[in-house]
Scaffold this active site. Structure first.
Site, PDB file in Angstrom:
ATOM      1  N   ASP A   7      -1.765  -2.552  -6.334  1.00  0.00           N
ATOM      2  CA  ASP A   7      -1.551  -1.385  -5.017  1.00  0.00           C
ATOM      3  C   ASP A   7      -2.347  -0.700  -5.007  1.00  0.00           C
ATOM      4  O   ASP A   7      -2.802   0.193  -5.809  1.00  0.00           O
ATOM      5  CB  ASP A   7      -0.639  -0.439  -4.693  1.00  0.00           C
ATOM      6  CG  ASP A   7       0.415  -0.720  -3.834  1.00  0.00           C
ATOM      7  OD1 ASP A   7      -0.432  -0.698  -3.000  1.00  0.00           O
ATOM      8  OD2 ASP A   7       1.288   0.096  -3.882  1.00  0.00           O
TER       9      ASP A   7
ATOM     10  N   CYS B  69       8.111  -7.396   1.392  1.00  0.00           N
ATOM     11  CA  CYS B  69       8.652  -6.118   0.908  1.00  0.00           C
ATOM     12  C   CYS B  69       9.572  -5.066   1.075  1.00  0.00           C
ATOM     13  O   CYS B  69       9.032  -4.461   2.482  1.00  0.00           O
ATOM     14  CB  CYS B  69       7.724  -4.966  -0.563  1.00  0.00           C
ATOM     15  SG  CYS B  69       8.991  -4.462  -1.475  1.00  0.00           S
TER      16      CYS B  69
HETATM   17  O1  LIG Z   1       7.302   0.739  -0.124  1.00  0.00           O
HETATM   18  C1  LIG Z   1       8.168   1.791  -0.660  1.00  0.00           C
HETATM   19  O2  LIG Z   1       8.247   2.146   0.856  1.00  0.00           O
HETATM   20  C2  LIG Z   1       8.010   1.433  -1.993  1.00  0.00           C
HETATM   21  C3  LIG Z   1       8.099   2.785  -2.824  1.00  0.00           C
HETATM   22  C4  LIG Z   1       7.943   2.904  -4.022  1.00  0.00           C
HETATM   23  C5  LIG Z   1       7.202   1.583  -5.181  1.00  0.00           C
HETATM   24  C6  LIG Z   1       6.767   0.786  -4.453  1.00  0.00           C
HETATM   25  C7  LIG Z   1       7.194   0.442  -2.952  1.00  0.00           C
HETATM   26  N1  LIG Z   1       6.795  -0.064  -1.820  1.00  0.00           N
HETATM   27  C8  LIG Z   1       5.734  -1.209  -2.421  1.00  0.00           C
HETATM   28  O3  LIG Z   1       4.173  -1.216  -2.265  1.00  0.00           O
HETATM   29  C9  LIG Z   1       3.506  -1.630  -1.925  1.00  0.00           C
HETATM   30  C10 LIG Z   1       2.496  -1.581  -1.261  1.00  0.00           C
HETATM   31  O4  LIG Z   1       3.474  -1.914  -0.072  1.00  0.00           O
HETATM   32  P1  LIG Z   1       2.189  -1.497   1.963  1.00  0.00           P
HETATM   33  O5  LIG Z   1       2.137  -2.902   2.319  1.00  0.00           O
HETATM   34  O6  LIG Z   1       1.255  -0.697   1.296  1.00  0.00           O
HETATM   35  O7  LIG Z   1       3.451  -0.867   2.573  1.00  0.00           O
HETATM   36  C11 LIG Z   1       3.938  -2.882  -2.363  1.00  0.00           C
HETATM   37  O8  LIG Z   1       4.314  -4.040  -3.021  1.00  0.00           O
HETATM   38  C12 LIG Z   1       5.366  -2.844  -2.359  1.00  0.00           C
HETATM   39  O9  LIG Z   1       6.632  -2.764  -2.982  1.00  0.00           O
END
Ligand SMILES: O=C(O)c1ccccc1N[C@@H]1O[C@H](COP(=O)(O)O)[C@@H](O)[C@H]1O
Length: 226
Positions: free
Chosen positions: A141, A13
């Site tokens: 998350d 992502c």
């Molecule tokens: O990545 C972002 O900036 C974000 C912003 C707003 C909502 C979701 C976002 N990302 C999502 O967050 C999780 C976990 O990310 P990480 O691997 O801990 O960095 C993932 O599902 C992204 O889609």
């Protein structure tokens, strides 16, 4: 040695660069995610999403899901981004209600819906129940008091050892090539979602780290059934 189930769904992502998205699809991603939440440092405009989607399609990766990540967007805005960006999947990462999810389903019946939840405790886990019938997949998350996602924080994986919802579920939050084996062993999700754990800085993915992730996934021994 037997390998981890190849049906594990893997989403990378926070893509902002077409070439990186194509390379990550080539490495084996099931889905590529775009952040459509303006406050995120990984935010991309609908036209940027369109450019990345077109690059994926031109390279022949039409089976790779194109996921828009939204935080409490209006139904109208979301539909515009979905159409412009040629999205196949929508990830709702805010406080969207089950009713909102149902309305979205009616507006965009062919688009897959993932509802994300930021988990602190068992009460947060219980709050997922009303969504089980109205979305296609659930995503867990880590909770952060100020940020909606992309935090790099991990969940308490041990607390998810018995989490078995009716719908497929995706583990997110602070996953990286070094902790993926432990995360899968403890939680047995249907899919995983990584962002900050495979990037150099927000929105700029590290292609060595993504390759390391896919290589590690192939090398993992088959996990015993939960
Ligand atoms: O990545 C972002 O900036 C974000 C912003 C707003 C909502 C979701 C976002 N990302 C999502 O967050 C999780 C976990 O990310 P990480 O691997 O801990 O960095 C993932 O599902 C992204 O889609």
């Amino acid at each position: 040695m037997a390998c981890v189930d190849s049906s594990l769904w893997v989403k990378i992502c926070g893509l902002t660069v077409p070439g990186q998205a194509v390379e990550i699809a080539r490495q084996g991603a099931s889905a590529i995610g775009f952040i459509s939440a303006p406050k995120s440092p990984r935010y991309v405009t609908p036209l940027q999403i369109q450019a990345i989607s077109e690059a994926l399609l031109a390279a022949g990766y039409d089976q790779v899901e194109r996921v828009g990540v939204f935080v409490d967007a209006s139904l109208d805005d979301l539909q515009i981004v979905a159409m412009t960006g040629q999205l196949t999947t929508l990830q709702l990462h805010g406080q969207e209600s089950p009713t909102y999810c149902q309305q979205l389903r009616q507006c965009l019946p062919h688009v897959k819906l993932i509802k994300a939840f930021r988990i602190r405790n068992d009460t947060d886990l219980a709050a997922i129940r009303p969504y089980e019938d109205v979305v296609d997949a659930l995503l867990l998350d880590a909770y952060h008091p100020h940020l909606q996602g992309g935090t790099g924080e991990t969940l308490d994986w041990r607390s998810l050892q018995t989490f078995r919802p009716a719908q497929p579920w995706i583990l997110a939050g602070g996953i990286n090539p070094d902790n993926i084996a432990e995360a899968l062993q403890l939680t047995h999700p249907d899919g995983i979602d990584l962002s900050s754990g495979v990037e150099l800085n927000p929105g700029n993915k590290c292609l060595q780290k993504t390759q390391q992730l896919f290589t590690r996934l192939q090398q993992l021994p088959a996990l015993p059934a939960p």
